[in-house]
Scaffold this motif. Sequence first.
Motif, PDB file in Angstrom:
ATOM      1  N   THR A  98      55.524   2.942 -62.551  1.00 29.94           N
ATOM      2  CA  THR A  98      56.811   3.358 -63.241  1.00 29.94           C
ATOM      3  C   THR A  98      57.690   3.817 -62.117  1.00 29.94           C
ATOM      4  OG1 THR A  98      57.966   4.382 -65.076  1.00 29.94           O
ATOM      5  CG2 THR A  98      56.473   5.728 -63.888  1.00 29.94           C
ATOM      6  N   LYS A 102      62.220   7.576 -64.074  1.00 29.81           N
ATOM      7  CA  LYS A 102      61.412   7.528 -65.293  1.00 29.81           C
ATOM      8  C   LYS A 102      60.552   8.311 -65.413  1.00 29.81           C
ATOM      9  CE  LYS A 102      60.890   3.764 -67.688  1.00 29.81           C
ATOM     10  NZ  LYS A 102      60.428   2.487 -68.339  1.00 29.81           N
ATOM     11  N   ALA A 103      59.816   8.446 -64.282  1.00 27.02           N
ATOM     12  CA  ALA A 103      58.662   9.596 -63.884  1.00 27.02           C
ATOM     13  C   ALA A 103      58.838  11.026 -64.096  1.00 27.02           C
ATOM     14  CB  ALA A 103      57.886   9.354 -62.659  1.00 27.02           C
ATOM     15  N   ILE A 106      60.382  11.643 -67.808  1.00 23.40           N
ATOM     16  CA  ILE A 106      59.269  11.719 -68.641  1.00 23.40           C
ATOM     17  C   ILE A 106      58.355  13.310 -68.536  1.00 23.40           C
ATOM     18  CG2 ILE A 106      57.132  10.970 -69.732  1.00 23.40           C
ATOM     19  CD1 ILE A 106      58.441   8.151 -68.869  1.00 23.40           C
ATOM     20  N   ILE A 145      67.270   8.384 -65.561  1.00 24.29           N
ATOM     21  CA  ILE A 145      67.512   7.076 -66.222  1.00 24.29           C
ATOM     22  C   ILE A 145      68.671   6.250 -65.640  1.00 24.29           C
ATOM     23  CG2 ILE A 145      67.485   5.778 -68.164  1.00 24.29           C
ATOM     24  CD1 ILE A 145      64.908   7.285 -67.607  1.00 24.29           C
ATOM     25  N   VAL A 149      65.968   1.582 -70.964  1.00 25.43           N
ATOM     26  CA  VAL A 149      64.909   2.305 -71.169  1.00 25.43           C
ATOM     27  C   VAL A 149      63.698   1.384 -71.906  1.00 25.43           C
ATOM     28  CG1 VAL A 149      63.911   4.447 -72.301  1.00 25.43           C
ATOM     29  CG2 VAL A 149      66.186   4.437 -71.249  1.00 25.43           C
ATOM     30  N   MET A 151      59.147   1.598 -72.297  1.00 26.95           N
ATOM     31  CA  MET A 151      57.962   2.290 -72.102  1.00 26.95           C
ATOM     32  C   MET A 151      56.786   1.216 -71.727  1.00 26.95           C
ATOM     33  SD  MET A 151      58.018   5.577 -72.569  1.00 26.95           S
ATOM     34  CE  MET A 151      56.538   5.957 -73.177  1.00 26.95           C
ATOM     35  N   ASP A 155      54.529   4.896 -67.934  1.00 27.47           N
ATOM     36  CA  ASP A 155      55.334   5.846 -68.899  1.00 27.47           C
ATOM     37  C   ASP A 155      54.444   6.610 -69.650  1.00 27.47           C
ATOM     38  OD1 ASP A 155      57.702   5.027 -67.428  1.00 27.47           O
ATOM     39  OD2 ASP A 155      57.744   3.282 -68.866  1.00 27.47           O
ATOM     40  N   PHE A 159      53.763  10.687 -69.865  1.00 25.92           N
ATOM     41  CA  PHE A 159      53.989  11.347 -71.013  1.00 25.92           C
ATOM     42  C   PHE A 159      52.820  12.336 -71.256  1.00 25.92           C
ATOM     43  CE2 PHE A 159      53.644  12.264 -75.357  1.00 25.92           C
ATOM     44  CZ  PHE A 159      55.139  12.916 -75.843  1.00 25.92           C
TER      45      PHE A 159
END
Length: 299
Positions: A98, A102-103, A106, A145, A149, A151, A155, A159
């Motif tokens: 990812t 985003k990392a 999340i 972000i 978006v 997943m 991701d 999470f």
Amino acid sequence: MKIKNGIMLVLTAFIWGTAFVAQSVGMDYLGPFTFNGVRSLIGGAALLPCIWLFQKGNGKDPEKRSGGARKDLIAGGIACGFLLFAASSLQQIGIQYTTAGKAGFITAFYIVIVPVLGIFLHKKIGWKVWGAVTIALAGLYFLCITEKVAMGKGDILIFLCALVFSIHILVIDYFSPKVDGVKMSCIQFFVCGIVSLPPMFFKETPKIGAMVEGWAPLLYAGVLSCGVAYTLQIIGQKNVNPAVASLILSLESCFSVLAGWMVLGEKLSVRESVGCVLMFAAIILAQLPDRKKEVLQYE
């Protein structure tokens, strides 16, 4: 919350944020299990002289006088070690699939997960904490972000990492008032490092030459990110509401962006600037005086 506890948690977030570069560079030389295992062992070894000096200065070890305290120290260290292994492994593997933005977003979801888990542990959450969480999430979105978006595999792994880190924060909240924070931190690193050995040898091919080539990110991640930052987290979280602690620790995302701007010359967009402002506003809101002594109380 005492000022010194807040400062320790902010320093933790700062070191974690700047250590993101070391984690990324370290992956050029070593696999995720090798990198996490070696840096954890380095972190544990770095704390041994500190423990010896503190013990020499303070006299007899209180854990030796109290069997209960010693059991709590061992139990807390082992529990934190396994949780740290799971969370850091998920993060290190997931980051390969990812984007960094985003990392970061999340991973910081622990600011929501911690108070939610607190409800199941029969804790009451004040409106200021929920308001701060909402503002912080908005700030993290603006900060991290920048693309559509969606997943993916990475991701989901990140999470799960955030979920395990949330449990890690709550376990520290339980044990930190009862034990020596530096000793518990040292135990957790050695446990994490030892547990990393089997997957390191079965899944990867660790080489001494690669470790020597990647000595700089390994030392930074081992001594500072592990040895210093995680120890500051354990000591700083002592008698601090875990929901508020998670908010302060989420400043890691802010510091990673600011470090890239100041050190690496990366551009800081208006969107990212707004995200930083919202994050800091959330922390301030969570710290405003309240009529009750504690925003988060045990029933």
